[in-house]
Design a protein around this motif. Sequence first.
Motif, PDB file in Angstrom:
ATOM      1  N   LYS A   1      11.026  -6.970  68.959  1.00 53.67           N
ATOM      2  CA  LYS A   1      11.684  -7.264  67.916  1.00 53.67           C
ATOM      3  C   LYS A   1      10.957  -8.228  66.961  1.00 53.67           C
ATOM      4  O   LYS A   1      11.098  -7.919  65.978  1.00 53.67           O
ATOM      5  N   LYS A   2      10.033  -9.395  67.542  1.00 57.65           N
ATOM      6  CA  LYS A   2       9.079  -9.804  66.623  1.00 57.65           C
ATOM      7  C   LYS A   2       7.949  -9.054  66.005  1.00 57.65           C
ATOM      8  O   LYS A   2       7.990  -9.408  64.939  1.00 57.65           O
ATOM      9  N   PHE A   3       7.700  -8.295  66.523  1.00 60.44           N
ATOM     10  CA  PHE A   3       6.594  -7.191  66.101  1.00 60.44           C
ATOM     11  C   PHE A   3       7.398  -6.519  64.998  1.00 60.44           C
ATOM     12  O   PHE A   3       6.674  -6.502  63.789  1.00 60.44           O
ATOM     13  N   LEU A   4       8.812  -6.202  65.209  1.00 60.72           N
ATOM     14  CA  LEU A   4       9.273  -5.380  64.092  1.00 60.72           C
ATOM     15  C   LEU A   4       9.470  -6.046  62.848  1.00 60.72           C
ATOM     16  O   LEU A   4       9.285  -5.869  61.796  1.00 60.72           O
ATOM     17  N   GLU A   5       9.821  -7.439  63.122  1.00 62.70           N
ATOM     18  CA  GLU A   5      10.154  -8.399  62.003  1.00 62.70           C
ATOM     19  C   GLU A   5       8.946  -8.524  61.110  1.00 62.70           C
ATOM     20  O   GLU A   5       8.980  -8.692  59.839  1.00 62.70           O
ATOM     21  N   LEU A   6       7.650  -8.514  61.913  1.00 64.06           N
ATOM     22  CA  LEU A   6       6.569  -8.768  61.196  1.00 64.06           C
ATOM     23  C   LEU A   6       6.066  -7.431  60.540  1.00 64.06           C
ATOM     24  O   LEU A   6       4.884  -7.377  60.162  1.00 64.06           O
ATOM     25  N   GLY A   7       6.635  -6.422  60.811  1.00 66.16           N
ATOM     26  CA  GLY A   7       6.376  -5.070  60.107  1.00 66.16           C
ATOM     27  C   GLY A   7       5.245  -4.230  60.910  1.00 66.16           C
ATOM     28  O   GLY A   7       4.505  -3.529  60.563  1.00 66.16           O
ATOM     29  N   ARG A   8       5.202  -4.806  62.170  1.00 68.65           N
ATOM     30  CA  ARG A   8       4.004  -4.301  63.163  1.00 68.65           C
ATOM     31  C   ARG A   8       4.637  -3.224  64.262  1.00 68.65           C
ATOM     32  O   ARG A   8       4.778  -3.639  65.160  1.00 68.65           O
ATOM     33  N   ALA A   9       5.135  -1.994  63.434  1.00 68.24           N
ATOM     34  CA  ALA A   9       5.945  -0.933  64.464  1.00 68.24           C
ATOM     35  C   ALA A   9       5.157  -0.417  65.689  1.00 68.24           C
ATOM     36  O   ALA A   9       5.759  -0.094  66.740  1.00 68.24           O
TER      37      ALA A   9
ATOM     38  N   GLU B   1      18.217  -1.824  75.310  1.00 71.65           N
ATOM     39  CA  GLU B   1      17.647  -2.525  74.219  1.00 71.65           C
ATOM     40  C   GLU B   1      16.353  -1.977  74.174  1.00 71.65           C
ATOM     41  O   GLU B   1      15.661  -2.062  72.920  1.00 71.65           O
ATOM     42  N   GLY B   2      15.380  -1.530  75.140  1.00 71.61           N
ATOM     43  CA  GLY B   2      14.015  -0.988  75.069  1.00 71.61           C
ATOM     44  C   GLY B   2      14.166   0.262  74.457  1.00 71.61           C
ATOM     45  O   GLY B   2      13.251   0.369  73.559  1.00 71.61           O
ATOM     46  N   TYR B   3      15.076   1.259  74.935  1.00 72.08           N
ATOM     47  CA  TYR B   3      15.333   2.509  74.191  1.00 72.08           C
ATOM     48  C   TYR B   3      15.304   2.301  72.646  1.00 72.08           C
ATOM     49  O   TYR B   3      14.775   3.173  72.004  1.00 72.08           O
ATOM     50  N   VAL B   4      16.442   1.542  72.440  1.00 69.18           N
ATOM     51  CA  VAL B   4      16.765   1.489  70.931  1.00 69.18           C
ATOM     52  C   VAL B   4      15.550   0.884  70.339  1.00 69.18           C
ATOM     53  O   VAL B   4      15.220   1.244  69.093  1.00 69.18           O
ATOM     54  N   GLY B   5      14.926  -0.033  70.734  1.00 72.13           N
ATOM     55  CA  GLY B   5      13.752  -0.547  70.267  1.00 72.13           C
ATOM     56  C   GLY B   5      12.624   0.419  69.824  1.00 72.13           C
ATOM     57  O   GLY B   5      12.152   0.309  68.652  1.00 72.13           O
ATOM     58  N   ILE B   6      12.300   1.180  70.782  1.00 76.09           N
ATOM     59  CA  ILE B   6      11.440   2.413  70.732  1.00 76.09           C
ATOM     60  C   ILE B   6      11.823   3.274  69.657  1.00 76.09           C
ATOM     61  O   ILE B   6      11.113   3.525  68.644  1.00 76.09           O
ATOM     62  N   ALA B   7      13.402   3.345  69.440  1.00 76.12           N
ATOM     63  CA  ALA B   7      13.824   4.418  68.317  1.00 76.12           C
ATOM     64  C   ALA B   7      13.469   3.671  67.146  1.00 76.12           C
ATOM     65  O   ALA B   7      13.024   4.421  65.967  1.00 76.12           O
TER      66      ALA B   7
ATOM     67  N   LEU C   1       7.831   4.252  61.736  1.00 76.81           N
ATOM     68  CA  LEU C   1       6.753   5.008  61.618  1.00 76.81           C
ATOM     69  C   LEU C   1       6.970   6.431  61.117  1.00 76.81           C
ATOM     70  O   LEU C   1       5.744   7.203  60.959  1.00 76.81           O
ATOM     71  N   GLY C   2       8.004   6.847  61.064  1.00 75.10           N
ATOM     72  CA  GLY C   2       8.350   7.997  60.302  1.00 75.10           C
ATOM     73  C   GLY C   2       8.065   9.190  61.433  1.00 75.10           C
ATOM     74  O   GLY C   2       8.212  10.413  61.305  1.00 75.10           O
ATOM     75  N   ARG C   3       8.343   8.773  62.885  1.00 70.38           N
ATOM     76  CA  ARG C   3       8.226   9.761  63.885  1.00 70.38           C
ATOM     77  C   ARG C   3       9.730   9.939  64.268  1.00 70.38           C
ATOM     78  O   ARG C   3      10.249   9.675  65.281  1.00 70.38           O
ATOM     79  N   PHE C   4      10.218  10.909  63.481  1.00 71.61           N
ATOM     80  CA  PHE C   4      11.588  11.137  63.742  1.00 71.61           C
ATOM     81  C   PHE C   4      12.202  11.882  65.045  1.00 71.61           C
ATOM     82  O   PHE C   4      13.359  11.333  65.507  1.00 71.61           O
ATOM     83  N   GLU C   5      11.358  12.732  65.409  1.00 70.80           N
ATOM     84  CA  GLU C   5      11.909  13.355  66.658  1.00 70.80           C
ATOM     85  C   GLU C   5      11.705  12.340  67.774  1.00 70.80           C
ATOM     86  O   GLU C   5      12.477  12.491  68.642  1.00 70.80           O
ATOM     87  N   LYS C   6      10.732  11.628  68.020  1.00 69.92           N
ATOM     88  CA  LYS C   6      10.474  10.514  68.882  1.00 69.92           C
ATOM     89  C   LYS C   6      11.577   9.707  68.928  1.00 69.92           C
ATOM     90  O   LYS C   6      12.174   9.026  69.970  1.00 69.92           O
ATOM     91  N   ALA C   7      12.006   9.240  67.574  1.00 66.83           N
ATOM     92  CA  ALA C   7      12.880   8.179  67.622  1.00 66.83           C
ATOM     93  C   ALA C   7      14.162   8.695  67.989  1.00 66.83           C
ATOM     94  O   ALA C   7      15.005   8.022  68.639  1.00 66.83           O
ATOM     95  N   LEU C   8      14.550   9.959  67.613  1.00 69.11           N
ATOM     96  CA  LEU C   8      15.808  10.596  67.907  1.00 69.11           C
ATOM     97  C   LEU C   8      15.982  10.663  69.576  1.00 69.11           C
ATOM     98  O   LEU C   8      16.955  10.456  70.125  1.00 69.11           O
ATOM     99  N   ALA C   9      14.924  11.026  70.161  1.00 62.09           N
ATOM    100  CA  ALA C   9      14.738  11.203  71.654  1.00 62.09           C
ATOM    101  C   ALA C   9      15.112   9.905  72.428  1.00 62.09           C
ATOM    102  O   ALA C   9      16.007   9.987  73.188  1.00 62.09           O
TER     103      ALA C   9
ATOM    104  N   ILE D   1      18.702   7.152  61.790  1.00 60.91           N
ATOM    105  CA  ILE D   1      17.792   8.293  62.055  1.00 60.91           C
ATOM    106  C   ILE D   1      18.430   9.439  61.368  1.00 60.91           C
ATOM    107  O   ILE D   1      17.540  10.179  60.481  1.00 60.91           O
ATOM    108  N   TYR D   2      19.592   9.876  61.394  1.00 60.87           N
ATOM    109  CA  TYR D   2      20.321  10.830  60.919  1.00 60.87           C
ATOM    110  C   TYR D   2      20.153  10.828  59.371  1.00 60.87           C
ATOM    111  O   TYR D   2      19.888  11.640  58.560  1.00 60.87           O
TER     112      TYR D   2
END
Length: 201
Positions: free
Chosen positions: A33-41, A60-66, A72-80, A102-103
Motif C-alpha cells: 500500500k505504501k508503494f502504491l501511495e508513492l506511485g511505485r506500482a 488484501e493481497g489479491y486486491v492489492g495485486i489487482a 500499470l495498465g495490465r487489465f487482464e492480470k488485474a481482473l484475474a 477495472i471495468y
Amino acid sequence: NLGCTPMDFNNSFADEAIRSNGTDAGSLCQLGKKFLELGRAEEAAEAFYHAVQLDLDSIEGYVGIAEAMLKLGRFEKALASCKQAITLRPTDPEASYCLGRIYGRTGRQADSLQAYRYARQFKINNPDAFVVMGEAHAEAGQYEQAVEFYKEAVRLQPNNVVVYGTMAETYQKLHQYPQALDAYNQAVRLRPSADAYSILG
C-alpha cells in the motif's frame, strides 16, 4: 490463479524492502500500500505477490495485486487477481470496488456500475462508497445521478474538500453554474489555501 508471476515485476528496488518487512502477509500488504501511495506500482505488485505466496487466502493481497496491475495498465492480470479475491470472499466490498474500477477503465460502464452497486450493499454508510458510485455515473455521462451520490458523500463527510471540488466540476458539466460556484466556495471555505483557490481557475 494470480494472473501474474514474479517475472512481471522489476524486483531490484523492492527486494530489500520486502526482506526487511518480515515474513507475514499483513506487513507485506502494508508495504504494498505504501508503494502504491508513492506511485511505485511495480514494487507494490511484488510486495502483494509475496503476501499471497505466504497466505493464499489473503484477500488484501489479491486486491492489492489487482490495484497495482490496474495502475500499470495490465487489465487482464488485474481482473484475474480481483476475481480471485471475490472467489475467496464474495461479500468483500473492496474487491468489488476494485472490480468496478477495472471495468470502468476498460469501457465496461454497465458492469462497473453493477459492481459498485453490489459493493455498496456492504458499505452502506461509507462516504467512499458514494464517491465511487458518483465517479462511475460521471464516467458514464450520467451527471445528475453522480451529483446525488456526491451529495450523500458530503452529508456523511461534510469536511471532504475533494468531493466538493468534484461535485462542482460535475455541476459545470450540467451547466448548473450557481450550484457549481456554491460547491467551489464550500471547498475554499474548508481549505482556504492556494490549492483550494486553484480549482476556481
